[in-house]
Every structure is written in C-alpha cells, then in structure tokens.
Motif scaffolding. Structure first.
Motif, short mmCIF file in Angstrom:
data_model
loop_
_atom_site.label_atom_id
_atom_site.label_comp_id
_atom_site.label_asym_id
_atom_site.label_seq_id
_atom_site.Cartn_x
_atom_site.Cartn_y
_atom_site.Cartn_z
N UNK A 59 0.85 -1.08 0.03
CA UNK A 59 -0.02 0.13 0.03
C UNK A 59 0.82 1.15 -0.13
N UNK A 60 2.18 1.17 0.22
CA UNK A 60 2.94 2.28 0.27
C UNK A 60 3.31 2.64 -1.06
N UNK A 61 3.38 4.10 -1.42
CA UNK A 61 3.99 4.54 -2.68
C UNK A 61 5.38 4.11 -2.95
N UNK A 62 5.69 3.84 -4.06
CA UNK A 62 7.19 3.49 -4.26
C UNK A 62 8.32 4.41 -4.12
N UNK A 63 9.33 3.86 -3.68
CA UNK A 63 10.57 4.79 -3.45
C UNK A 63 11.29 4.87 -4.80
N UNK A 64 11.69 5.93 -5.02
CA UNK A 64 12.23 6.39 -6.50
C UNK A 64 13.73 6.18 -6.09
N UNK A 65 14.60 5.89 -7.11
CA UNK A 65 16.13 5.97 -7.25
C UNK A 65 16.45 7.42 -7.35
N UNK A 66 17.56 7.93 -6.37
CA UNK A 66 18.16 9.36 -6.52
C UNK A 66 18.65 9.56 -7.96
N UNK A 67 18.18 10.80 -8.29
CA UNK A 67 18.93 11.28 -9.96
C UNK A 67 19.72 12.38 -9.47
N UNK A 68 20.38 13.05 -10.65
CA UNK A 68 21.33 13.87 -10.55
C UNK A 68 20.82 15.13 -9.68
N UNK A 69 19.59 15.48 -9.93
CA UNK A 69 19.04 16.53 -9.06
C UNK A 69 18.76 16.36 -7.84
N UNK A 70 18.71 15.14 -7.22
CA UNK A 70 18.10 14.85 -6.03
C UNK A 70 19.68 14.79 -5.05
N UNK A 72 22.28 16.34 -6.16
CA UNK A 72 22.62 17.82 -5.67
C UNK A 72 22.33 18.22 -4.66
N UNK A 73 20.86 18.22 -4.18
CA UNK A 73 20.09 19.02 -3.34
C UNK A 73 20.54 18.01 -2.09
N UNK A 74 20.78 16.91 -1.92
CA UNK A 74 21.60 16.12 -0.96
C UNK A 74 22.73 16.57 -0.58
N UNK A 75 23.77 17.04 -1.57
CA UNK A 75 25.02 17.89 -1.37
C UNK A 75 25.00 19.29 -0.55
N UNK A 76 23.80 19.89 -0.78
CA UNK A 76 23.44 21.14 -0.01
C UNK A 76 22.90 20.77 1.16
N UNK A 146 26.33 10.27 10.31
CA UNK A 146 27.51 9.96 9.51
C UNK A 146 27.43 9.48 8.14
N UNK A 147 26.09 9.36 7.76
CA UNK A 147 25.88 8.82 6.28
C UNK A 147 25.73 7.56 6.10
N UNK A 148 26.01 6.62 7.32
CA UNK A 148 25.90 5.18 7.13
C UNK A 148 24.52 4.76 6.91
N UNK A 149 23.66 5.44 7.52
CA UNK A 149 22.22 5.07 7.31
C UNK A 149 21.29 6.24 7.17
N UNK A 150 20.36 6.21 6.30
CA UNK A 150 19.63 7.33 5.82
C UNK A 150 19.01 7.97 7.09
N UNK A 151 18.67 9.37 6.96
CA UNK A 151 18.19 10.08 8.34
C UNK A 151 16.84 10.25 7.97
N UNK A 152 15.82 9.38 8.30
CA UNK A 152 14.49 9.38 8.18
C UNK A 152 13.84 10.43 9.05
N UNK A 153 12.90 11.37 8.58
CA UNK A 153 12.42 12.46 9.27
C UNK A 153 11.65 12.10 10.36
N UNK A 154 11.69 12.75 11.59
CA UNK A 154 10.77 12.46 12.87
C UNK A 154 9.32 12.65 12.46
N UNK A 155 8.38 12.02 13.28
CA UNK A 155 7.05 12.13 13.23
C UNK A 155 6.70 13.54 12.84
N UNK A 172 13.70 13.51 -0.17
CA UNK A 172 15.12 13.04 -0.88
C UNK A 172 15.90 12.57 0.31
N UNK A 173 16.07 11.10 0.56
CA UNK A 173 17.17 10.75 1.42
C UNK A 173 18.22 10.14 0.95
N UNK A 174 19.29 9.72 1.76
CA UNK A 174 20.48 9.08 0.92
C UNK A 174 20.15 7.78 0.14
#
Ligand code: THU
Length: 190
Positions: A59-70, A72-76, A146-155, A172-174
C-alpha cells in the motif's frame, strides 16, 4: 451504568492477576480492569491480534531512485549539516527545502540544554521558508548523522511537511526519494 462503574472501581482495587492471554475481548466484559492508580497498567483481556511485523508494504507508494538533481540537493543538505548545533546528541542534521518559487531554504538542527526546546533541521528549514512568505514546496533533501544510514524524518517533521505539501512531495534521503504519502499516510488535519 452503575454496574459498569462498580466493575471499574473493583478493577482498580482488585489485586493484579497475571494472565498470559494474548487476546483482547471487546466490548469489555466483567474483566474490566484497566489502570491501577499511579499509572500502573493492568493486563486486560483483548481480542486484537497483534499487528507486529504485519505491515502492508504494497500500500505504500514506491521509493524512487536518486537522480542527479536529488543528489545535488542532498549535497546542499550535507553542507548545511555541518552548521548544526547538536551539543547534546552529537547527531547533526541538515535539510535543503526547495520552494516552488525556486528558492532553496536551509535548516539544521539546533539543540538546547532544555532538550524539548531544540528543533529539527527540517522544521528549521520550513520556519525559514514560511517566514519568508513561501507556502508551496517542490522537494526536501535531508542528511543526518554519519551517512551510514539514511536519516528518516521524525514524526513531528512529517506532520509539518503534511501541513504544507501534497502527498507526492518528494522527500529525498540518501537511499532514495520517498513520496510524502509513504512516510506520513494518515497525517492529522483539522
Ligand atoms: N533530528 C533532526 O534534526 N531531524 C530528524 O528528522 C530527526 C532528528 C535531530 C533532533 C536532535 O537534535 C537530533 O537529531 C537527535 O535526535
């Protein structure tokens, strides 16, 4: 009514009987025994099956792969993470929020000796954007730890996103791009 109250009072006063019955029976029967004084929870018979490990992944919407734009935003967001004031947890988070205007708003977590006074990176970014007059958003990138695991936003941050963003808002998560609806399927609203 009187009988129910009587049962309830008796439930508070009776000694706790240990029952290993994993079933909940509703409506409550004569075993109506809820809480002990001073917050001690007493075991209640129930007929709810445990939902442990039974998530409806389909029932959960699909997680999409990271593209160049995402990426770049992660770098910021990652650069913003270095500004975090995380003296108490040592866990630094950075967020980069893109408004529909095209402007990017940054936020980092800011902790406090009075712990609940701290704020998460995501909400700091939303505060900056909203107070700049923005109301519509295109995406947010989040980097934490430390980037080892994604930082999921809190509730609480998910609820704040749900206030301003549509269900398809990309978070956009890692490890990929999560549609907000997948992270916050039943947001509170008034
Ligand atoms: N934190 C965030 O900034 N964003 C999140 O989504 C999760 C948690 C912060 C709050 C606190 O300063 C630290 O991470 C540890 O919980």
């Amino acid at each position: 009514m009187t009988k129910k109250l009587t049962d309830l009072v008796r439930g508070f006063l009776d000694p706790i009987e240990e029952e290993d019955d994993a079933e909940f029976k509703l409506p409550l029967d004569d075993s109506v025994k809820l809480h002990r004084p001073m917050g001690t929870v007493r075991r209640v018979q129930h007929s709810f099956k445990t939902l442990k490990n039974r998530r409806n992944e389909a029932a959960l919407p699909a997680v999409l792969p990271l593209d160049d734009e995402s990426r770049a935003l992660l770098e910021i967001a990652r650069a913003e993470r270095d500004k975090a004031y995380a003296q108490y947890s040592g866990f630094q988070v950075g967020a980069a929020l893109v408004a529909e205007s095209g402007q990017v708003y940054l936020g980092c977590n800011i902790e406090n000796a009075s712990y609940p006074a701290g704020i998460c990176a995501e909400r700091a970014a939303f505060c900056a954007a909203i107070s700049a007059g923005e109301r519509h958003f295109s995406a947010i990138a989040i980097c934490g730890g430390d980037d080892r695991v994604p930082c999921y936003p809190c509730g609480i941050c998910r609820q704040v996103m749900a206030e301003f963003c549509t269900p398809d808002f990309p978070v956009i998560l890692t490890d990929g791009v999560y549609p907000l609806a997948g992270l916050m399927p039943h947001a509170f609203s008034l």
